[in-house]
Structures are given as C-alpha cells and as structure tokens.
Design a protein around this motif. Sequence first.
Motif, PDB file in Angstrom:
ATOM      1  N   UNK A 250     -27.863 -18.511 -42.487  1.00 47.22           N
ATOM      2  CA  UNK A 250     -27.571 -19.880 -42.094  1.00 47.22           C
ATOM      3  C   UNK A 250     -27.692 -20.775 -43.327  1.00 47.22           C
ATOM      4  N   UNK A 251     -26.871 -21.806 -43.373  1.00 46.96           N
ATOM      5  CA  UNK A 251     -26.860 -22.704 -44.528  1.00 46.96           C
ATOM      6  C   UNK A 251     -27.685 -23.952 -44.225  1.00 46.96           C
ATOM      7  N   UNK A 252     -28.523 -24.353 -45.180  1.00 48.59           N
ATOM      8  CA  UNK A 252     -29.368 -25.528 -44.997  1.00 48.59           C
ATOM      9  C   UNK A 252     -28.582 -26.804 -45.280  1.00 48.59           C
ATOM     10  N   UNK A 253     -29.199 -27.930 -44.991  1.00 45.94           N
ATOM     11  CA  UNK A 253     -28.530 -29.215 -45.210  1.00 45.94           C
ATOM     12  C   UNK A 253     -28.184 -29.457 -46.679  1.00 45.94           C
ATOM     13  N   UNK A 254     -28.981 -28.879 -47.582  1.00 45.18           N
ATOM     14  CA  UNK A 254     -28.699 -29.084 -49.010  1.00 45.18           C
ATOM     15  C   UNK A 254     -27.722 -28.042 -49.561  1.00 45.18           C
ATOM     16  N   UNK A 255     -27.153 -27.217 -48.660  1.00 46.08           N
ATOM     17  CA  UNK A 255     -26.129 -26.271 -49.065  1.00 46.08           C
ATOM     18  C   UNK A 255     -26.635 -24.898 -49.458  1.00 46.08           C
ATOM     19  N   UNK A 256     -27.951 -24.724 -49.518  1.00 46.29           N
ATOM     20  CA  UNK A 256     -28.492 -23.424 -49.887  1.00 46.29           C
ATOM     21  C   UNK A 256     -28.540 -22.501 -48.665  1.00 46.29           C
ATOM     22  N   UNK A 257     -28.381 -21.213 -48.928  1.00 45.20           N
ATOM     23  CA  UNK A 257     -28.338 -20.243 -47.852  1.00 45.20           C
ATOM     24  C   UNK A 257     -29.707 -19.641 -47.590  1.00 45.20           C
ATOM     25  N   UNK A 258     -30.068 -19.579 -46.335  1.00 42.72           N
ATOM     26  CA  UNK A 258     -31.248 -18.833 -45.913  1.00 42.72           C
ATOM     27  C   UNK A 258     -30.799 -17.389 -45.708  1.00 42.72           C
ATOM     28  N   UNK A 259     -31.356 -16.487 -46.495  1.00 42.38           N
ATOM     29  CA  UNK A 259     -30.936 -15.083 -46.463  1.00 42.38           C
ATOM     30  C   UNK A 259     -32.152 -14.200 -46.186  1.00 42.38           C
ATOM     31  N   UNK A 260     -32.189 -13.616 -44.998  1.00 43.05           N
ATOM     32  CA  UNK A 260     -33.280 -12.731 -44.615  1.00 43.05           C
ATOM     33  C   UNK A 260     -33.464 -11.603 -45.626  1.00 43.05           C
ATOM     34  N   UNK A 261     -32.383 -11.203 -46.280  1.00 44.75           N
ATOM     35  CA  UNK A 261     -32.415 -10.054 -47.185  1.00 44.75           C
ATOM     36  C   UNK A 261     -32.421 -10.461 -48.659  1.00 44.75           C
ATOM     37  N   UNK A 262     -32.931 -11.661 -48.978  1.00 48.28           N
ATOM     38  CA  UNK A 262     -32.824 -12.120 -50.357  1.00 48.28           C
ATOM     39  C   UNK A 262     -33.394 -11.114 -51.354  1.00 48.28           C
ATOM     40  N   UNK A 263     -34.553 -10.527 -51.054  1.00 48.71           N
ATOM     41  CA  UNK A 263     -35.161  -9.633 -52.039  1.00 48.71           C
ATOM     42  C   UNK A 263     -34.460  -8.279 -52.122  1.00 48.71           C
ATOM     43  N   UNK A 264     -33.402  -8.093 -51.320  1.00 50.99           N
ATOM     44  CA  UNK A 264     -32.508  -6.941 -51.485  1.00 50.99           C
ATOM     45  C   UNK A 264     -31.219  -7.341 -52.201  1.00 50.99           C
ATOM     46  N   UNK A 265     -31.098  -8.584 -52.597  1.00 49.04           N
ATOM     47  CA  UNK A 265     -29.828  -9.122 -53.096  1.00 49.04           C
ATOM     48  C   UNK A 265     -29.588  -8.778 -54.558  1.00 49.04           C
ATOM     49  N   UNK A 266     -28.346  -8.979 -54.953  1.00 44.41           N
ATOM     50  CA  UNK A 266     -27.932  -8.810 -56.349  1.00 44.41           C
ATOM     51  C   UNK A 266     -28.680  -9.800 -57.250  1.00 44.41           C
ATOM     52  N   UNK A 267     -28.879 -11.021 -56.767  1.00 51.40           N
ATOM     53  CA  UNK A 267     -29.588 -12.031 -57.559  1.00 51.40           C
ATOM     54  C   UNK A 267     -31.003 -11.574 -57.864  1.00 51.40           C
ATOM     55  N   UNK A 268     -31.708 -11.061 -56.853  1.00 46.27           N
ATOM     56  CA  UNK A 268     -33.074 -10.595 -57.089  1.00 46.27           C
ATOM     57  C   UNK A 268     -33.068  -9.405 -58.045  1.00 46.27           C
ATOM     58  N   UNK A 269     -32.170  -8.464 -57.829  1.00 45.97           N
ATOM     59  CA  UNK A 269     -32.128  -7.275 -58.684  1.00 45.97           C
ATOM     60  C   UNK A 269     -31.947  -7.659 -60.150  1.00 45.97           C
ATOM     61  N   UNK A 270     -31.035  -8.584 -60.418  1.00 49.47           N
ATOM     62  CA  UNK A 270     -30.799  -8.991 -61.808  1.00 49.47           C
ATOM     63  C   UNK A 270     -32.038  -9.638 -62.417  1.00 49.47           C
ATOM     64  N   UNK A 271     -32.664 -10.549 -61.656  1.00 46.62           N
ATOM     65  CA  UNK A 271     -33.838 -11.239 -62.186  1.00 46.62           C
ATOM     66  C   UNK A 271     -34.980 -10.276 -62.464  1.00 46.62           C
TER      67      UNK A 271
END
Length: 451
Positions: A250-271
Amino acid sequence: MTAADSTFTFKQAFFNAQTGVLTLNYHDSRFGDFQEQFVFPVALLQQPWLDDAQRNAWLVAVNRAVQHIFWMAGVSYYKTSLAAQIQFEHEQPGETEARWLTDTWQAGLAELAHENNLGWLSHIQFPGQVHNHKHSDNLTLPGRTLVPIGGGKDSLVTIERLRQAGEDVTLFQVGSSELIQQVAKATNFPLIQIKRRVDARLKQVAEQGAYNGHVPITAINSTVAVLTALLGGFDSVVFSNERSADVGNVQTDNGQWVNHQYSKSWAFEQQYRDVLSETMGQAVDYFSVLRPYSELAIVKEFSRYRQYFEVFSSCNRNFHLSGSRNENGRWCGQCPKCAFVFVCLAPFISRQQLLTIFGHDLLADNDLKNLFLALFGIEGDKPFECVGEALEMRAALTFLKEHEDWQKQESLQYWTQQVPTVNQSDIEVLMTKQQPYLLPSKRDLSAVHWS
C-alpha cells in the motif's frame, strides 16, 4: 518524559567464544531493559580451516558481524515505543551502516506504522560516524555455501539449483521449527541451527500498551547468517528472495510504499552488500539466486521437485514462537500464503496432487472470496504477507484455464469471470529472467539452471 525525549539505547553486545552465546542488551526509556540471545553451535567455534596469517582479519570481521546483529536485532525492542532518539553506550555505526540501518528500520517498520496510523517513521535516524575499517581483503573463507531454509518452495528451488552446480551446500535455520528441520532432512544436506531467545518481556509490555507488529525479520536473519558463515567457514550466503518481493502492499500519503517484504527486496540486498564490502572486504558474498525471477516462475520450477510435496509448506501458521498452529497438516488453507501458493501451483501439477497438499479446493471456498479478490488485485490491498503480485495470480489463472483437470470445475469458471485477462507479453515477462540481479563474484556458478 515527553515523547520527544524518549530514547532507545544500544547498551552492550557480548559474544562468548567458548559457549557460542551472543547476548544483546538494549534499553527503552519507557519499557526498560531488554535482552536477546542467539546460541551458535559449539562445533562452529573451532575453525580448523583458519590459519594464523588470517586470524586477525577474521576477528575483525567477526566483531563487525556481531555489531550488525546487535544493531539490526534491536528493531524488535525499538518497536515497543518507537522512541524519538537512538543512542549508543559504545560503538556507533559507520556512515554506510547507519544509512542501511535507517532505511531498513524505516521501511521494515512501515507496516506496523501503517496499521497504527502513524505515517512514515521518518524520525528513525541512526547517527553515523566516519570509520576507518581495518578489514583485510586477504581474508579468504573456504568455498562453501550457506543457504537459509524456510521450509517453503523458494529455498528448495535454490537448493536444487546449487546441487546441480556441484556446490558444497550447508543449510541454515534461525529458530527451532520442526517443519524446517524435516524439510532440511529431505534435501540430504547438513543443517546448522541457530537458537534464538527473544526477551519474554516483549509479550508483557505489549499488554502494557507497547506497539506490536511486523519487523524486518529477513534482515535480522541475514546478519545472523553472515556471522554463521564467518564462524563456520562459508564464503557465500545464498538467499532465495525473488523479484516479486520488490512490489509493495500500500502507498502512503507521502508516496512511499509500505512493503511487507522490504528486507527481501533488491534495495535491501544492495545496501547490505555495500555494508559487507566496506566492513569485511570480499570475505562473505551475500546474494539471492532467485532475484531475477517472479514467484510464478519459481513455483513452476518447484513443481518439478515432487519429492518435496509431502514436506514443504509456506504457511506462516507453522512458524510462531510458541510452535506450529497447524494441527492437522502443513497448510491452514485460510491464509494469504496458502491461497497464493494454491493458485500459482495449480497450473503445473495435477488437481489431485494439489488437493492432496492443501486438503480442499481453496478457489471454491466461499470464506476466502474477499482474500482472493485482494490477491487478484480486484478489491482491497495486497495482503501483508510474503505473497507475489496480482499479475502473477491472474497469469496463473490464465494457465489454469488450459489445464484438463480444471476445465469443468465451477470454481475456475467463477474466478475466470471475475478476473481480468492477462496479455501474452505480460506473461512472457513474468516467466523469464529479468534484470537487475547480482551473481556471485568468487567462482563460476554458470552451471546453475538459469532457464
């Protein structure tokens, strides 16, 4: 004390090299002290493969890995009050580490914040300092692969791909799930189990008004896996996170996405890879074999491994701190993960095999209609579970229409009328490997089946 003055303090982390017990101590200004422990097998503490020339560099890497667990695991206790300030009694993270922690905690707690109408938790800010890391690029671990296993289809596909490539594989588990141990046994690979002792006060403070909800558990398990790799002599930690994990709920009012799987994401992996590279050099390679693939493509490949049909499960009712909540099987047949896997697996195996796994036709279950409306992207938000995209569900239904076992089923006919048709180009994208992804740099895994 006002909310603006509330603090969360990282007190001390201590790793006992004789017993394998890692003890983490935290303090929340509202709810007091917390302590968590991880227990590593004593067999990991011998390091017969480590020579004297590398021992100092290895100790530096181990100490850093301990700090990473200390900082990341703190999220389970920070969430109780979501304190305004974060402070440290001892060492602060470096700048790269601080950005990784800030981003992971903000995104990893976004679901909890959304469910409590708190907005985006932008006040979470880890202070970072300039570090002159003294890691050595000469630290070389044995060419062995550590694979976290969760008991579901994804890690089993990874395991079979690495088996095909001739990798020296050992499996890894945090916790005491008997289901995971049974699935691991079915692979015939050895398993390292790390015990986790969460502070029992978490339940107590939840009854006192503390926040309670989802935390980025894969991020915590990732840091534990890297320390396990360093202790046991593994140069690669291979997760099974697919590209569908990048899709938010779901997308928040400020445009950011709430992602239940964030720590499985490509963004987390790269960081996290950046953090490991900066603090440990090339000692441990961290990546996901399945990153280029959709969940649907992974399920299709899993359907080839029928030896696992009787033991695998992705249903989260199996995985609670108090043990499994499934009394009569491995699948509850009621949750988003059961519904998602049921539909995605259906096109690739016989209907009888599917019903043997799940017990009944979930598509025909009237109690699941609202859940399927959300999973198909027709009505409601994507459920806060580790499930794939609505497009994958729709594509699976398209495949299912061609399945001889299903063509006369009323449940399929009903949902075919409800769900929009998927065009062939979208299906082709779903079922083929896509960029971006990272493959290991240490050795050639080209023998892995990449079709």
